[in-house]
Design an enzyme around this catalytic site. Sequence first.
Site, mmCIF file in Angstrom:
data_model
loop_
_atom_site.group_PDB
_atom_site.id
_atom_site.type_symbol
_atom_site.label_atom_id
_atom_site.label_comp_id
_atom_site.label_asym_id
_atom_site.label_seq_id
_atom_site.Cartn_x
_atom_site.Cartn_y
_atom_site.Cartn_z
ATOM 1 N N THR A 121 -11.788 2.486 -6.962
ATOM 2 C CA THR A 121 -12.167 3.345 -8.083
ATOM 3 C C THR A 121 -13.418 4.126 -7.660
ATOM 4 O O THR A 121 -14.522 3.791 -8.051
ATOM 5 C CB THR A 121 -12.481 2.487 -9.337
ATOM 6 O OG1 THR A 121 -13.393 1.438 -8.967
ATOM 7 C CG2 THR A 121 -11.246 1.877 -9.931
ATOM 8 N N ASP A 123 0.861 -1.183 0.000
ATOM 9 C CA ASP A 123 0.000 0.000 0.000
ATOM 10 C C ASP A 123 0.898 1.232 0.000
ATOM 11 O O ASP A 123 2.033 1.176 0.497
ATOM 12 C CB ASP A 123 -0.935 0.011 1.218
ATOM 13 C CG ASP A 123 -2.198 0.816 0.935
ATOM 14 O OD1 ASP A 123 -3.262 0.192 0.744
ATOM 15 O OD2 ASP A 123 -2.102 2.063 0.873
ATOM 16 N N CYS A 145 -20.129 0.685 -3.214
ATOM 17 C CA CYS A 145 -20.183 -0.025 -4.500
ATOM 18 C C CYS A 145 -21.425 0.270 -5.337
ATOM 19 O O CYS A 145 -21.323 0.890 -6.382
ATOM 20 C CB CYS A 145 -20.072 -1.526 -4.269
ATOM 21 S SG CYS A 145 -18.439 -1.998 -3.722
ATOM 22 N N GLU A 161 -14.101 -8.941 -8.616
ATOM 23 C CA GLU A 161 -14.350 -9.449 -7.257
ATOM 24 C C GLU A 161 -15.790 -9.155 -6.866
ATOM 25 O O GLU A 161 -16.284 -8.065 -7.112
ATOM 26 C CB GLU A 161 -13.379 -8.720 -6.315
ATOM 27 C CG GLU A 161 -13.525 -9.066 -4.880
ATOM 28 C CD GLU A 161 -13.361 -10.544 -4.635
ATOM 29 O OE1 GLU A 161 -12.332 -11.097 -5.048
ATOM 30 O OE2 GLU A 161 -14.277 -11.147 -4.046
ATOM 31 N N ASN A 202 -23.809 -5.850 -10.232
ATOM 32 C CA ASN A 202 -24.201 -4.819 -9.265
ATOM 33 C C ASN A 202 -25.422 -4.023 -9.745
ATOM 34 O O ASN A 202 -26.267 -3.632 -8.939
ATOM 35 C CB ASN A 202 -23.025 -3.883 -8.968
ATOM 36 C CG ASN A 202 -22.146 -4.461 -7.855
ATOM 37 O OD1 ASN A 202 -22.447 -5.516 -7.308
ATOM 38 N ND2 ASN A 202 -21.065 -3.774 -7.538
HETATM 39 C C1 UDX Z 1 -22.240 -5.154 -3.140
HETATM 40 C C2 UDX Z 1 -22.448 -6.476 -3.905
HETATM 41 O O1 UDX Z 1 -23.448 -7.258 -3.234
HETATM 42 C C3 UDX Z 1 -21.136 -7.245 -4.004
HETATM 43 O O2 UDX Z 1 -21.313 -8.434 -4.762
HETATM 44 C C4 UDX Z 1 -20.090 -6.346 -4.651
HETATM 45 O O3 UDX Z 1 -18.839 -6.992 -4.701
HETATM 46 C C5 UDX Z 1 -19.958 -5.030 -3.884
HETATM 47 O O4 UDX Z 1 -21.225 -4.393 -3.771
HETATM 48 P P1 UDX Z 1 -21.978 -4.515 -0.547
HETATM 49 O O5 UDX Z 1 -21.792 -3.101 -0.997
HETATM 50 O O6 UDX Z 1 -21.094 -5.077 0.501
HETATM 51 O O7 UDX Z 1 -21.856 -5.504 -1.799
HETATM 52 O O8 UDX Z 1 -23.470 -4.606 0.014
HETATM 53 P P2 UDX Z 1 -24.803 -5.402 -0.305
HETATM 54 O O9 UDX Z 1 -24.960 -6.528 0.623
HETATM 55 O O10 UDX Z 1 -24.922 -5.685 -1.748
HETATM 56 O O11 UDX Z 1 -25.868 -4.288 0.115
HETATM 57 C C6 UDX Z 1 -25.887 -3.017 -0.541
HETATM 58 C C7 UDX Z 1 -26.950 -2.122 0.024
HETATM 59 O O12 UDX Z 1 -28.233 -2.590 -0.355
HETATM 60 C C8 UDX Z 1 -26.969 -1.987 1.547
HETATM 61 O O13 UDX Z 1 -27.135 -0.625 1.876
HETATM 62 C C9 UDX Z 1 -28.182 -2.812 1.942
HETATM 63 O O14 UDX Z 1 -28.743 -2.365 3.143
HETATM 64 C C10 UDX Z 1 -29.098 -2.594 0.763
HETATM 65 N N1 UDX Z 1 -30.109 -3.657 0.574
HETATM 66 C C11 UDX Z 1 -29.712 -4.930 0.321
HETATM 67 C C12 UDX Z 1 -31.466 -3.338 0.624
HETATM 68 O O15 UDX Z 1 -31.842 -2.181 0.835
HETATM 69 N N2 UDX Z 1 -32.382 -4.339 0.429
HETATM 70 C C13 UDX Z 1 -32.027 -5.626 0.167
HETATM 71 O O16 UDX Z 1 -32.908 -6.462 -0.011
HETATM 72 C C14 UDX Z 1 -30.647 -5.924 0.127
#
Ligand code: UDX
Length: 445
Positions: free
Chosen positions: A93, A32, A269, A157, A217
């Site tokens: 990013t 890093d 993300c 990923e 995503n």
């Molecule tokens: C996401 C993708 O799931 C993952 O595969 C990718 O690599 C990175 O982005 P993450 O950002 O960790 O992962 O969160 P995720 O579990 O996808 O949830 C994203 C958001 O959606 C959260 O704020 C969560 O609260 C919200 N969410 C999720 C809802 O509002 N309703 C749902 O049913 C599911």
Amino acid sequence: MALKITVIGTGYLGATHAAAMAELGFEVLGLDVVPEKIEMLSAGRVPMYEPGLEELLRKHVAGIEGSTGRLRFTTSWEEVGEFGDVHFVCVNTPQKHGEYACDMSYVDAAFASLAPRLTRPALVVGKSTVPVGSADRLAALLDERAPGDVELAWNPEFLREGFAVDDTLHPDRIVVGVRSEAAEKLLREVYATPVAEGSPFVVTDFPTAELVKTAANSFLATKISFINAMAEVCEAAGGDVAKLAEAIGHDERIGKKFLRAGVGFGGGCLPKDIRAFMARAGELGADQALTFLREVDSINMRRRGHMVELAREAVGGSSFLGKRVAVLGATFKPDSDDVRDSPALNVAGQIHLQGGQVTVYDPKGMDNARRLFPTLGYADSALEAVRGADVVLHLTEWREFRDLDPAELGEAVTTPIILDGRNALDPDQWREAGWTYRAMGRPRA
Ligand code: UDX
């Protein structure tokens, strides 16, 4: 001889990937550019909260008693260039300031620093989420600037925060964009253990590999905004979105997951990835294909405003002035300390800016929340946060909040009204304890 692997960038993705590669038996060197991060990681400490990650790190970091010693960290590009057979680029990013597009400067800087140091044969593997076409451009850069025999591959990923270790060690799929059989063979060697355990291994070209990530995503974001759009209609029609989600989820083609209506998605993300995807499609002349993502984004952002309006209604309908609002949750999802683009903090911030006295409590996100929103009030427990509250907002579905005793909290508040922004609490339990319980997209009792 075991493969030697380097991991460039030790944020969420990189720190987890480095520890997971050591767990799979490889010699790993993480790099890093921030020396403080390297100091922390070398001492076996993780700069963020992620269940199981610190344990995995301590199991492998050299110098820690009882560790395998397979994992080390450095700030030296020379060391990385000399060490690795395979180099994973895991830098972030983020969204560009004031634009939809993503900021490629960290990826570009990593490749520019790495390329001239690659003095022996190596495979460079991009893992960062990038706009489609980046891999072609970066492969040309390596051809031009790397002195040794160097090839590029792209391996997106899919890890979720809160499940990062498990998702990395047991991925539900491994996607590799390659230009040669040699690159594919090397990546099959890297991922031999999860593939043997049954993870599908999908081999494709560069653009498809890059697109798989943004497409996945975008689909997830669309699913969440779909159910939130249904919540809006349910509210207008007097329906119950939770029942609706359960019922449509029984159809296997639809599935039950990612249909939880509430204050919507946030984090580092989904929001920035759908925006960067729209921006890139525009550059490619395919903007019409993704205009629906604009709607997905606006349905999502509307949820936050809607929660503010529900809270306003709960405190009397006109103004937040002089009203105490308790906010349970600051992170964008439970089991994480990440507050990036968090719907919970966004709602808390809006109410604060409109004159409400907001007190926030979160099990793990307090430090990050304080840094981002220093002017909000903070409490050390849920009970402390709700003391004297005119309304309580449940905005991140931590287990700790599901386990709260509504009767105990009821004694501490001024008015027992709870707005469940995640549809995650048990309405009967709260109502039986004397609370007015309201959730988004569900009928009022
Ligand atoms: C996401 C993708 O799931 C993952 O595969 C990718 O690599 C990175 O982005 P993450 O950002 O960790 O992962 O969160 P995720 O579990 O996808 O949830 C994203 C958001 O959606 C959260 O704020 C969560 O609260 C919200 N969410 C999720 C809802 O509002 N309703 C749902 O049913 C599911």
